[in-house]
Design an enzyme around this catalytic site. Structure first.
Site, PDB file in Angstrom:
ATOM      1  N   HIS A 168       0.820  -1.218   0.000  1.00  0.00           N
ATOM      2  CA  HIS A 168       0.000   0.000   0.000  1.00  0.00           C
ATOM      3  C   HIS A 168       0.852   1.266   0.000  1.00  0.00           C
ATOM      4  O   HIS A 168       0.381   2.330   0.365  1.00  0.00           O
ATOM      5  CB  HIS A 168      -1.023  -0.013   1.139  1.00  0.00           C
ATOM      6  CG  HIS A 168      -2.023  -1.121   0.972  1.00  0.00           C
ATOM      7  ND1 HIS A 168      -2.945  -1.139  -0.059  1.00  0.00           N
ATOM      8  CD2 HIS A 168      -2.227  -2.259   1.675  1.00  0.00           C
ATOM      9  CE1 HIS A 168      -3.676  -2.245   0.032  1.00  0.00           C
ATOM     10  NE2 HIS A 168      -3.261  -2.930   1.069  1.00  0.00           N
ATOM     11  N   ASP A 173       3.313  -0.933  -4.769  1.00  0.00           N
ATOM     12  CA  ASP A 173       2.199  -1.703  -5.309  1.00  0.00           C
ATOM     13  C   ASP A 173       2.218  -1.708  -6.835  1.00  0.00           C
ATOM     14  O   ASP A 173       1.883  -2.718  -7.464  1.00  0.00           O
ATOM     15  CB  ASP A 173       0.874  -1.135  -4.803  1.00  0.00           C
ATOM     16  CG  ASP A 173       0.597  -1.503  -3.345  1.00  0.00           C
ATOM     17  OD1 ASP A 173       1.409  -2.231  -2.750  1.00  0.00           O
ATOM     18  OD2 ASP A 173      -0.429  -1.052  -2.811  1.00  0.00           O
TER      19      ASP A 173
END
Length: 202
Positions: A168, A173
């Site tokens: 995150h 990501d």
């Protein structure tokens, strides 16, 4: 169709993995607070920016996911117009529009593209990706005939990412998504090759 239009249609495509973190689920009401992106086939060529919020509304659980803080972003984040100009320039640098077409790739791309496109429109900057993107989850459904539920990271990470969860952090990501897409694409190529071999053998 003019020769210039035909040339535009046949530009080689380059895939850019994009991830965003936000203060809530909709760009009209909540701020986009970070963008991460990388070339799918060259993930070390990445982009990251944290944005100064241009909306005050917050869903605490959304902020908890990213660990970002609205007060710190207000004090230290990049002005959103500048951030989007920098992002657009980075896209043009890594995928020159004269010779290639940049394709947005996301994991649940409708969410990330929705925010990115809204911010390009809001700050009167042309979206280098155009009006769509490639969704990894949908690609997997089409390739494997799986259910939508089976496209969650709970199912895909053990198969393709050694079971690790997403961080995150938007750039982290984006790079994990790039790895995931490369692996799924390799499986898709293997399935196509096997199908072709079976047809030739029959």
């Amino acid at each position: 169709m003019t020769p210039a239009q035909r040339t535009q249609r046949v530009r080689p495509e380059r895939f850019i993995s994009v991830d965003v973190e936000t203060a809530g689920p909709t760009p009209g009401d909540y701020a986009m607070i970070s963008i991460g992106a990388c070339l799918v086939d060259e993930p070390d060529r990445g982009f990251y920016v944290e944005l100064k919020p241009d909306r005050d509304a917050v869903i605490p659980s959304a902020l908890a996911v990213s660990g970002l803080d609205m007060a710190q972003l207000t004090a230290n984040g990049t002005d959103p117009r500048q951030a989007m100009e920098e992002f657009a320039q980075w896209i043009r640098d890594v995928v020159p529009p004269q010779t290639h077409r940049a394709v947005f790739v996301g994991f649940n791309a409708v969410f990330d593209w929705m925010f990115v496109n809204e911010y390009f429109v809001r700050y009167a900057i042309e979206n280098p990706f155009g009006h769509g993107g490639l969704d990894i989850k949908s690609y997997y459904v089409g390739m494997m005939g799986s259910t939508w539920e089976q496209t969650s990271m709970k199912h895909l990470s053990p198969k393709y990412l050694d079971g690790r969860p997403l961080s995150h952090n938007a750039l982290g990501d984006a790079r994990d998504q790039a790895e995931l897409f490369r692996a799924i694409s390799a499986d898709a190529a293997a399935l196509r090759a096997a199908s072709t071999h079976a047809e030739e053998a029959s």
